[in-house]
Design a protein around this motif. Structure first.
Motif, mmCIF file in Angstrom:
data_model
loop_
_atom_site.group_PDB
_atom_site.id
_atom_site.type_symbol
_atom_site.label_atom_id
_atom_site.label_comp_id
_atom_site.label_asym_id
_atom_site.label_seq_id
_atom_site.Cartn_x
_atom_site.Cartn_y
_atom_site.Cartn_z
ATOM 1 N N GLN A 98 0.821 -1.205 0.000
ATOM 2 C CA GLN A 98 0.000 0.000 0.000
ATOM 3 C C GLN A 98 0.863 1.267 0.000
ATOM 4 O OE1 GLN A 98 -2.832 0.336 -0.813
ATOM 5 N NE2 GLN A 98 -3.664 2.204 0.045
ATOM 6 N N LYS A 99 2.009 1.184 0.677
ATOM 7 C CA LYS A 99 2.931 2.340 0.693
ATOM 8 C C LYS A 99 3.368 2.689 -0.731
ATOM 9 C CE LYS A 99 4.639 1.637 5.373
ATOM 10 N NZ LYS A 99 5.534 0.746 6.122
ATOM 11 N N LYS A 100 3.462 1.638 -1.536
ATOM 12 C CA LYS A 100 3.935 1.803 -2.900
ATOM 13 C C LYS A 100 2.820 2.258 -3.847
ATOM 14 C CE LYS A 100 6.819 -1.457 -5.478
ATOM 15 N NZ LYS A 100 7.379 -2.807 -5.250
ATOM 16 N N TYR A 101 1.651 1.665 -3.692
ATOM 17 C CA TYR A 101 0.592 1.877 -4.695
ATOM 18 C C TYR A 101 -0.493 2.869 -4.262
ATOM 19 C CZ TYR A 101 2.847 -2.148 -6.796
ATOM 20 O OH TYR A 101 3.775 -2.987 -7.341
ATOM 21 N N SER A 102 -0.590 3.113 -2.963
ATOM 22 C CA SER A 102 -1.604 4.057 -2.445
ATOM 23 C C SER A 102 -2.975 3.872 -3.099
ATOM 24 C CB SER A 102 -1.149 5.503 -2.635
ATOM 25 O OG SER A 102 0.026 5.737 -1.905
ATOM 26 N N LEU A 103 -3.434 2.671 -3.109
ATOM 27 C CA LEU A 103 -4.767 2.412 -3.668
ATOM 28 C C LEU A 103 -5.833 3.008 -2.750
ATOM 29 C CD1 LEU A 103 -4.214 -1.342 -4.548
ATOM 30 C CD2 LEU A 103 -4.536 0.511 -6.211
ATOM 31 N N PRO A 104 -6.971 3.415 -3.310
ATOM 32 C CA PRO A 104 -8.062 3.825 -2.419
ATOM 33 C C PRO A 104 -8.449 2.632 -1.525
ATOM 34 C CG PRO A 104 -8.797 3.797 -4.720
ATOM 35 C CD PRO A 104 -7.324 3.512 -4.721
#
Lengths: 321, 321
Positions: A98-104
């Motif tokens: 998540q840190k990498k992709y910051s998806l909603p």
């Protein structure tokens, strides 16, 4: 309750739904029911969990498959929904990705004090279970979409998270929801109960037999203590998971206000689970031992040895009485 | 459902309500709720039982007193109502007195095959509990008469007779009734559950610990056997009543289709309780041992010794598989 949730889904296609590590009936049930809801409403749903689904819940995978996520799979989602947990670290490697992709990211959960940073939170701490919340997603939207398999998945979560409708989190509405699920799912309670609770191993009973002999009462029988050691597990061919539910034995003794199970498992200290069935707040108790949790259920560690862990814990607990 | 019942009450004044010997939650709950209904509707109600009410149900006596009947008390009644039993002999000395006084007698019950000779029978074998039937008496007549204490009494009976809404006798309607009772009674499930199930004695666990070590599996793990001896009871300071629920342990083992607990209690033989959670009909099984009961729960005696009782029982059970 789900207005913001539904808004956030708009224009999304592939949704990744995570249940928390060491999955239980409520997270698996709500995950499967939510994935079925998503598919019925035109989304592509993926159910993820890094851990294995426990044996007594495996039958639910017939209703929707749960897979071990890879970074690639997760990165290809438009949106992530976490069920039955309020902090990303409870969902495994996802935290790093998540840190990498910051998806909603949204949560649907009933645990108190959710962490910040989610795009949408359906967070209802007073709900009996996350499955009760997913039931409301269906009923606010279109209750007719609750088919037999979905009903069984939701029923499983409510039953497992409420000790068969026995906990104080159960409201008349919770009970009415289970009645509706029995009707829509066209099943009998015992069909599910059998799957959930009738697959004990003989070795587990051998361990329980040993653990029961260790129960001691303290403070005018208000505090009950039970313990399990690595030796007892080695002798019976069992492991930590086989102690599930053991703490309810000391807790059910007449006059007992709080019970603690101590696990001395050749780990770096003694693991303790504290339970209350009175005004004793085991969260406060556990915090003084460096742990924490809820008022009625908490956990902590003690460096050991076992005898000292018990003595120190009773000493601190005295002040709670 | 209660039309004939209500007709029969007309012009009666003093009503004697009996619960069956060795009373349980359903008979005490329905007896107390029925007596409260009678008093609310202008009758004088007396609640009778020859046996003591068990410790975990004593709190219900605050809602209506249950007394030990005398011949004189019973003779002064205009009508007798039996709850939760279908044969007069299950209610003690009443059987003798009745021969003398021939009082009008009704039953409200959910056991199959009631005996003949009652003036009115509200007999519904498919009902989860007698309390479910008494709930219907209230709701057909005036549901507003279900006050807090009555709600708790009825809830107790439904919960105890359905293993907390887990048995196959539970319908969606049964579950809806409990939701209505929680609402009308304004209580939480755990308040009642605590009273019913959280008064275990430490000695009982010491006995359970010993009993668990006796479990053996037969016939490809389809049949599980557990035993308790007088010696085990003497060593732990327990008695037969403390084995209540023990048979559920072998019955909950993975793959087990039927379980039997053998009690070798210095009595005239070995007492057996047979339980099924499959298509195995333990009633047929028990009949071949001179006993009987229901498809899922039956009992029998064997002259002994214990080893022979187990061997003979397994031999007969084989044919059921």
């Amino acid at each position: 309750m789900f207005k913001e949730f539904l808004n956030k889904l708009k224009n999304k296609k592939r949704i990744g739904v995570f249940s928390h590590l060491r999955p239980d009936g409520d997270c698996v049930g709500s995950q499967i029911a939510l994935c079925r809801w998503l598919e019925k409403n035109g989304y592509e749903a993926k159910a993820f969990n890094e851990d294995d689904v426990p044996l007594n819940l495996m039958w639910l995978l017939d209703y929707f498959p749960i897979q071990k996520p890879t970074e690639e799979m997760v990165a290809s989602c438009d949106l992530i929904i976490l069920v039955d947990g309020n902090a990303v670290h409870r969902f495994g490697e996802l935290e790093e990705w998540q840190k990498k992709y910051s998806l909603p990211m949204m949560i649907v959960d009933h645990h108190p004090d959710p962490e910040n940073g989610f795009d949408v939170m359906v967070s209802v701490p007073e709900a009996s279970s996350t499955c009760e919340l997913i039931y409301k997603l269906f009923s606010e939207h279109d209750a007719e979409q609750i088919d037999e398999d979905t009903a069984k998945a939701l029923y499983t979560g409510i039953i497992t998270d409420t000790g068969s409708l026995q906990f104080d989190s159960v409201t008349p509405e919770t009970v009415e929801i289970t009645a509706d699920l029995l009707r829509r799912g066209n099943f009998k309670p015992n069909e599910i109960i059998e799957e959930l609770y009738s697959n004990k191993k003989l070795a587990q009973y051998k361990l329980l037999s040993k653990a029961l002999t260790t129960i001691e009462l303290y403070q005018d029988n208000h505090i009950a203590v039970m313990y399990v050691t690595q030796q007892m597990m080695d002798d019976t061919g069992t492991s930590n998971v086989d102690t599930d539910g053991f703490v309810n034995y000391p807790l059910s003794l007449q006059g007992v206000k709080a019970a603690i199970i101590f696990k001395d498992l050749n780990e770096d200290g003694i693991k303790m689970s504290l339970r209350s069935r009175s005004e004793i707040d085991v969260n406060i108790w556990a915090r003084q031992l460096g742990g924490g949790g809820h008022k009625k259920a908490a956990g902590a560690w003690h460096p050991g040895p076992l005898e000292k862990a018990i003595a120190d814990t009773i000493e601190i607990g005295k002040k709670q009485l």
